[in-house]
Design an enzyme around this catalytic site. Structure first.
Site: not given
Ligand SMILES: Cc1cc2nc3c(=O)[nH]c(=O)nc-3n(C[C@H](O)[C@H](O)[C@H](O)COP(=O)(O)OP(=O)(O)OC[C@H]3O[C@@H](n4cnc5c(N)ncnc54)[C@H](O)[C@@H]3O)c2cc1C
Length: 494
Positions: A13, A15, A43, A45, A48-49, A276, A337, A361, A372
């Site tokens: 859940s 982005v 997501s 956390l 930056g944007g 980075r 990171h 990710e 990245r």
């Molecule tokens: C501190 C920080 C700052 C960042 N700043 C930026 C920024 O400014 N700009 C940018 O572009 N990127 C930034 N990033 C990177 C970016 O936020 C992430 O790469 C991106 O949001 C990942 O999104 P996602 O949907 O792939 O994963 P996530 O948002 O991590 O979501 C993963 C989901 O999977 C679920 N999940 C995982 N395993 C299971 C399982 N076994 N069963 C059920 N559910 C599960 C979790 O519960 C969660 O809901 C940042 C990252 C961090 C940590």
């Protein structure tokens, strides 16, 4: 115990999971899983944007592509990168219609900011908590969709494909539930928790990558790991608070233990605004020079009003840790990171297993190359999860009713998991690959990681969230160290 059938399973859940659900045809029945509360994810956390070419007078697709290629060491997948950059503005505009509020200038246009590695101001942001703003706005939208069932605190413990359908085992409130779906989307995020120190949230244990790997999907470049140069350095917590790239983008200086700037020694042109990986490596070189791992970030010269208005969340967090960034430098150090590698996908997010998609990710679209560029990750999560949804929509045909699963449900019983596995894996990874790979350490530890992996796979342990996370971290460490050792051998360093 509960059984049910859906058209699409979305695991995650963040982005990418939320945006995939929003863009899927409402005729389809979707099950969305989140292993902890909905907002506990990387997501939310993001500070930056989102990077996108929104100001076409001063920016262009070619410039965004060029900056991304430079940051990525020209190892990027150019086809997918062009998709990312050219389609990105559409998704940033879609976010506005989903209620996301980006900071605005006095004339009402989006106030685009600058970050390391970008040659133009192209980062749309909501103060310094952009991710939380996007996630909460998308959650609100998805909750209104009648075709989407959201299961919070529901951990995927098993996923396999049989007779053209995906079978999932989900633990919710201590009970196993079983589902079948025609399609599955892994949006499970990163792998930060395989390290002692990371900016990632507790969910980042690589579960999706482990499931995909065990289903035979291709996994690519898992050793392409990004170490952010400016995590807050208190060395007390596994989850290190990130001090956003945007702080350097707005003019902060990096200082060594003598509180002297040093980036011009290594990067005379880009200085603090180098990508980075370059900045993190410069910090380690300067550490060798000074013999000290004390480093600081200083933006106090920009004035208290600017800092408190532009970085309210970072200002507050750092204040809680005992530093006033409007008056003094704050301690920083690199830490894990982001993961550039992952489950290999094509231009619409499909993995090598039919019907299985990966977004965000956990996926490897190749757009980032070996490093990245700041704020390209949320963009990738948005663009490619929409393309996944569009591909699923195109292939959709109403499903026949499926009988509940009656066989092949894994037995929930087994031995309890021994303690200490995750800690051991984390220590191994921290020693074997921090900023740059340590080939000798990686080779020394690979056999032990393989031994732990065999024990977890064949030891008859009870199927619990703890077991799955330990299995995922170990599998991920095994693949990463395997790649590192192969690279070391190729370079003749082992
Ligand atoms: C501190 C920080 C700052 C960042 N700043 C930026 C920024 O400014 N700009 C940018 O572009 N990127 C930034 N990033 C990177 C970016 O936020 C992430 O790469 C991106 O949001 C990942 O999104 P996602 O949907 O792939 O994963 P996530 O948002 O991590 O979501 C993963 C989901 O999977 C679920 N999940 C995982 N395993 C299971 C399982 N076994 N069963 C059920 N559910 C599960 C979790 O519960 C969660 O809901 C940042 C990252 C961090 C940590």
């Amino acid at each position: 115990m509960k059984y049910d059938n859906y058209d699409v399973l979305i695991v995650g859940s963040g982005v990418s999971g939320l945006y995939a659900a929003l863009n899927t045809d409402p005729a389809m029945k979707i099950l969305m899983l989140s292993k902890r509360e909905l907002t506990l994810c990387n997501s939310a956390l993001a500070q930056g944007g989102v990077a996108a070419v929104m100001d076409t007078d001063n920016d262009s697709f070619d410039l965004h592509i060029k900056d991304t290629l430079i940051a990525g060491g020209y190892k990027n997948d150019r086809g997918n990168l062009r998709i990312l950059v050219e389609q990105g503005p559409k998704d940033v505009k879609n976010l506005l219609s989903c209620g996301v509020e980006f900071d605005r200038k006095d004339d009402g246009s989006i106030d685009l900011t600058l970050e390391g590695g970008h040659s133009r101001r192209r980062i749309a942001h909501h103060k310094d908590s952009t991710g939380y703003e996007i996630v909460t706005s998308l959650i609100e939208r998805v909750k209104k969709l009648e075709n989407v069932t959201i299961l919070e605190n529901s951990h995927l413990l098993g996923l396999k494909k049989q007779d053209g359908r995906f079978y999932s085992d989900v633990m919710h409130e201590g009970t196993h539930h079983y589902y079948t779906t025609k399609t599955a989307v892994l949006a499970t995020g990163g792998i930060g928790r395989v390290y002692d120190y990371t900016t990632n949230s507790a969910i980042a244990t690589g579960d999706g990558i482990q499931f995909a790997y065990n289903m035979g999907a291709e996994i690519k470049h898992l050793s392409y790991i990004q170490f952010h140069p400016t995590a807050f350095a208190d060395k007390k917590n596994r989850e290190c608070f990130l001090v956003s790239e945007a702080v350097r983008g707005e003019g902060a200086y990096l200082l060594n233990c003598h509180k002297k700037r040093f980036m011009d020694k290594y990067e005379p042109e880009r200085k603090e605004l180098a990508p980075r990986d370059v900045v993190s490596k410069c910090i380690l070189k300067e550490q060798e020079e000074t013999g000290s791992d004390e480093f600081f970030l200083d933006i106090s010269h920009k004035g208290a009003d600017f800092i408190k208005n532009r970085f309210p969340m970072i200002y507050q967090k750092v204040l809680e840790k005992g530093y006033d960034m409007t008056k003094e430098p704050i301690p920083i150090y690199p830490c894990q990171h982001y993961l550039m590698g992952g489950i290999a996908v094509n231009g619409h997010g499909a993995t090598t297993v039919e019907g299985l998609y990966a977004a965000g990710e956990c996926a490897h679209t190749g757009v980032h190359g070996i490093n990245r560029l700041a704020s390209n990750s949320l963009l990738e999560a948005l663009v490619f999860s929409r393309l996944i949804a569009e591909d699923i929509n195109k292939k959709y045909t109403p499903d026949k009713e499926y009988a509940p699963i009656d066989a092949d449900c894994p037995s929930p019983s087994g031995k309890p998991l021994p303690s200490g596995i995750r800690t051991e894996i984390r220590h191994i990874m921290q020693k074997s690959y921090f900023v740059v790979p340590n080939y000798a350490e990686a080779e020394k530890h690979l056999a032990r990681v393989e031994e732990i992996k065999d024990m977890l796979y064949n030891g008859g342990y009870e199927l619990t969230p703890d077991y799955i996370e330990a299995k995922s971290l170990t599998t991920v460490a095994y693949i990463i160290l395997g790649e590192v050792v192969a690279e070391g051998k190729e370079k003749g360093e082992i």
